[in-house]
Design a protein around this motif. Structure first.
Motif, short mmCIF file in Angstrom:
data_model
loop_
_atom_site.label_atom_id
_atom_site.label_comp_id
_atom_site.label_asym_id
_atom_site.label_seq_id
_atom_site.Cartn_x
_atom_site.Cartn_y
_atom_site.Cartn_z
N SER A 1 0.82 -1.22 0.00
CA SER A 1 0.00 0.00 0.00
C SER A 1 0.85 1.27 0.00
N ASN B 1 4.06 3.86 4.22
CA ASN B 1 5.36 4.33 4.72
C ASN B 1 6.12 5.11 3.66
N MET C 1 8.56 -6.69 0.29
CA MET C 1 8.39 -8.06 0.78
C MET C 1 9.19 -9.06 -0.05
N HIS D 1 10.35 -2.99 10.38
CA HIS D 1 9.71 -4.25 10.75
C HIS D 1 8.70 -4.01 11.88
N ILE E 1 2.84 -8.92 12.88
CA ILE E 1 1.74 -8.21 13.56
C ILE E 1 0.82 -9.23 14.24
N GLU F 1 5.26 3.54 12.91
CA GLU F 1 6.11 3.37 11.72
C GLU F 1 6.26 4.67 10.94
C1 GRF Z 1 4.69 -2.27 7.35
O1 GRF Z 1 3.92 -2.71 8.44
C2 GRF Z 1 6.13 -2.72 7.51
O2 GRF Z 1 6.54 -2.80 8.82
C3 GRF Z 1 6.09 -4.08 6.88
O3 GRF Z 1 5.23 -3.95 5.79
C4 GRF Z 1 4.27 -2.93 6.05
C5 GRF Z 1 4.24 -1.98 4.88
O4 GRF Z 1 3.15 -1.11 4.90
N1 GRF Z 1 7.43 -4.52 6.55
P1 GRF Z 1 3.02 0.03 3.80
O5 GRF Z 1 3.06 -0.62 2.41
O6 GRF Z 1 4.14 1.01 3.97
O7 GRF Z 1 1.68 0.67 4.05
#
Ligand code: GRF
Length: 192
Positions: free
Chosen positions: A13, A16, A95, A112, A125, A176
């Motif tokens: 998504s 971050n 990922m 993480h 999570i 995050e």
């Molecule tokens: C985050 O929860 C991160 O810690 C994990 O993947 C998720 C990514 O979320 N490694 P986004 O794509 O940034 O919304």
């Protein structure tokens, strides 16, 4: 003023990625200016692509399915990062398990959603929520060839306090979106 170039890699998504673009891209912190020079994803349909577009950034898509080995995929990613001139690469929900081809050539950090070294892997999570720990948290670490195993450089914890599964996850994402941009600035300023 020194311009510090970073690359952001994502698979999903991109919330971050968006936090990084909003808080850091084109912004000045003391004597440095930060530029996101590369947004890169392994997923052709990643929602983060649209988030980057809002900032005028066209993401590079390198679909891992088009490569016969992890090493070949990593080599292509390394080539694109090197060409971008980024001095730091940020894995923001990227990922993919990375091989030494990547780790030995690229300075990178990963986000993480747990208090490492607990709950490594893709289900942090759920596993942390299901545990009897009274705190959850978020870690930022250097990327090494061991999955979620490099040196921890930032961490923040929160109290369980009866949180539901949704509240647990929301708290993780809230942290995050602060800890990752903050840590990037510290690294680029040479404070970490
Ligand atoms: C985050 O929860 C991160 O810690 C994990 O993947 C998720 C990514 O979320 N490694 P986004 O794509 O940034 O919304």
């Amino acid at each position: 003023m020194v311009t510090k170039k970073i690359a952001v890699l994502f698979s999903g998504s991109g919330s971050n990625l968006e936090a990084i673009l909003e808080k850091l891209h084109g912004k000045i912190f003391g004597d440095i200016k930060i530029e996101v020079v590369l947004t890169l994803t392994n997923k052709p349909n990643a929602l983060g692509i649209q988030k980057a577009e809002k900032y005028g950034l066209t993401s590079v898509v390198i679909d891992h399915k088009a490569f016969v080995s992890r090493e070949e995929f990593d080599a292509k990613v390394v080539e694109v990062i090197k060409k971008s001139g980024a001095e730091l690469t940020v894995l923001a929900g990227f990922m993919r398990v990375l091989t030494p081809v990547f780790c030995e050539q690229i300075k990178a950090i990963n986000l993480h959603p747990s208090l490492l070294p607990l709950f490594k892997g893709a289900h942090a999570i759920d596993e942390s929520f299901a545990s009897d720990m009274q705190v959850g948290g978020v870690s930022v670490h250097l990327v090494s060839a061991e999955l979620d195993g490099g040196k921890i450089i930032a961490q923040e914890a929160f109290a369980r306090e009866g949180k539901t599964r949704d509240e647990w996850e929301a708290k993780i994402h809230e942290i995050e979106h602060e800890i990752l941009p903050r840590t990037i600035v510290k690294i680029l300023k040479g404070e970490i």
